[in-house]
Design a protein around this motif. Sequence first.
Motif, short mmCIF file in Angstrom:
data_model
loop_
_atom_site.label_atom_id
_atom_site.label_comp_id
_atom_site.label_asym_id
_atom_site.label_seq_id
_atom_site.Cartn_x
_atom_site.Cartn_y
_atom_site.Cartn_z
N THR A 158 11.28 -30.95 -18.70
CA THR A 158 11.38 -31.99 -17.73
C THR A 158 10.97 -31.49 -16.51
OG1 THR A 158 13.77 -31.57 -17.21
CG2 THR A 158 13.48 -33.04 -18.94
N MET A 159 10.15 -32.27 -15.77
CA MET A 159 9.60 -31.92 -14.38
C MET A 159 9.87 -33.25 -13.46
SD MET A 159 7.74 -30.41 -16.95
CE MET A 159 6.09 -31.02 -16.99
N THR A 160 9.93 -32.96 -12.23
CA THR A 160 10.06 -34.15 -11.06
C THR A 160 9.55 -33.49 -9.92
OG1 THR A 160 12.54 -34.48 -12.23
CG2 THR A 160 11.87 -35.64 -10.03
N TYR A 161 8.78 -34.48 -9.30
CA TYR A 161 8.05 -34.17 -8.09
C TYR A 161 8.25 -35.46 -7.08
CZ TYR A 161 4.97 -31.67 -11.13
OH TYR A 161 4.45 -30.75 -12.14
N HIS A 217 4.83 -32.84 -4.80
CA HIS A 217 5.56 -31.59 -4.81
C HIS A 217 6.71 -31.27 -5.69
CE1 HIS A 217 4.01 -30.61 -0.47
NE2 HIS A 217 3.88 -31.88 -0.36
N LYS A 218 6.68 -30.36 -6.62
CA LYS A 218 7.78 -30.24 -7.54
C LYS A 218 8.96 -29.77 -6.72
CE LYS A 218 6.55 -28.32 -11.65
NZ LYS A 218 6.40 -27.31 -12.47
N GLY A 244 1.58 -28.62 -2.79
CA GLY A 244 1.61 -29.66 -3.54
C GLY A 244 0.29 -29.71 -4.33
N VAL A 245 0.15 -30.79 -5.52
CA VAL A 245 -0.64 -31.15 -6.41
C VAL A 245 -1.02 -32.35 -6.60
CG1 VAL A 245 0.04 -29.26 -7.76
CG2 VAL A 245 1.15 -31.41 -8.47
N ALA A 294 -3.39 -31.60 -11.40
CA ALA A 294 -2.28 -30.50 -11.79
C ALA A 294 -2.64 -29.90 -13.00
CB ALA A 294 -1.18 -31.21 -11.34
N TYR A 295 -2.60 -30.64 -14.05
CA TYR A 295 -2.58 -30.17 -15.56
C TYR A 295 -4.16 -30.13 -16.15
CZ TYR A 295 2.19 -31.57 -14.87
OH TYR A 295 3.61 -31.87 -14.52
#
Length: 233
Positions: free
Chosen positions: A103-106, A125-126, A208-209, A214-215
Amino acid sequence: MKISIILATLTSAILVSAHGSIVKITIAGKEFPGNNPAKGNKDPDRIVWDYKDNGPVNAKDLQTNQIACSRNAKPVKSFGKAKAGDDVMIHWTKWSESHRGPTMTYLAPIPVDVSSVDPTTLTFHKIHHLGLISSGGKKKRWASDIMRESGMTVKLRIPRSIPTGRYVLRHELLALHGAQKKGNAQFYPICANLEVQGYEGAKLGGEGVKFPGAYSSSDPGVDINIHKGVKAY
């Protein structure tokens, strides 16, 4: 011909129903409505953006605007109120046990009125990442397992060093059960509106991305076989 179309439609519906949506977001103990497209959620106070359905954005589509906030995503008007350092809980309706992954959050500052925001132009920004928790034994434990064990809830925290302002929170689950076949990793990004009381002169960490950008489908964390020998993520 008609039978094949009906079967394809039913299969798609079953696959979508196996995935979840964010029913609510709790910030410092206060609940804010989420958005469940499967039930046509139209709560006027919802802070989670509208989107097409609970289906994934596949790795082969990482360079499309779908990866920003999901398919056909549109901003909503309401904002969840938060302060720097607040605890946040993101509540999902359900999640298949087989869909293991991180899980990821930005967070991305909003430079204009949210109704005109194009998420592909924002800089994210993560603020949270949880991947492989344990690789020992026969059954590896991922962030998605922790979420299921916690009542379908992902826990994170608003950074203590953050400027006051309005933000898009981008939260996602990444299902890696089929990622051994390139292009088959499944991303489930969801966006929500936050209004944060922070500190003058504070800055979010890192450069930041952007999404897309980003991926890549060839990233080691995307083009991966989690069923064989993964020790860390």
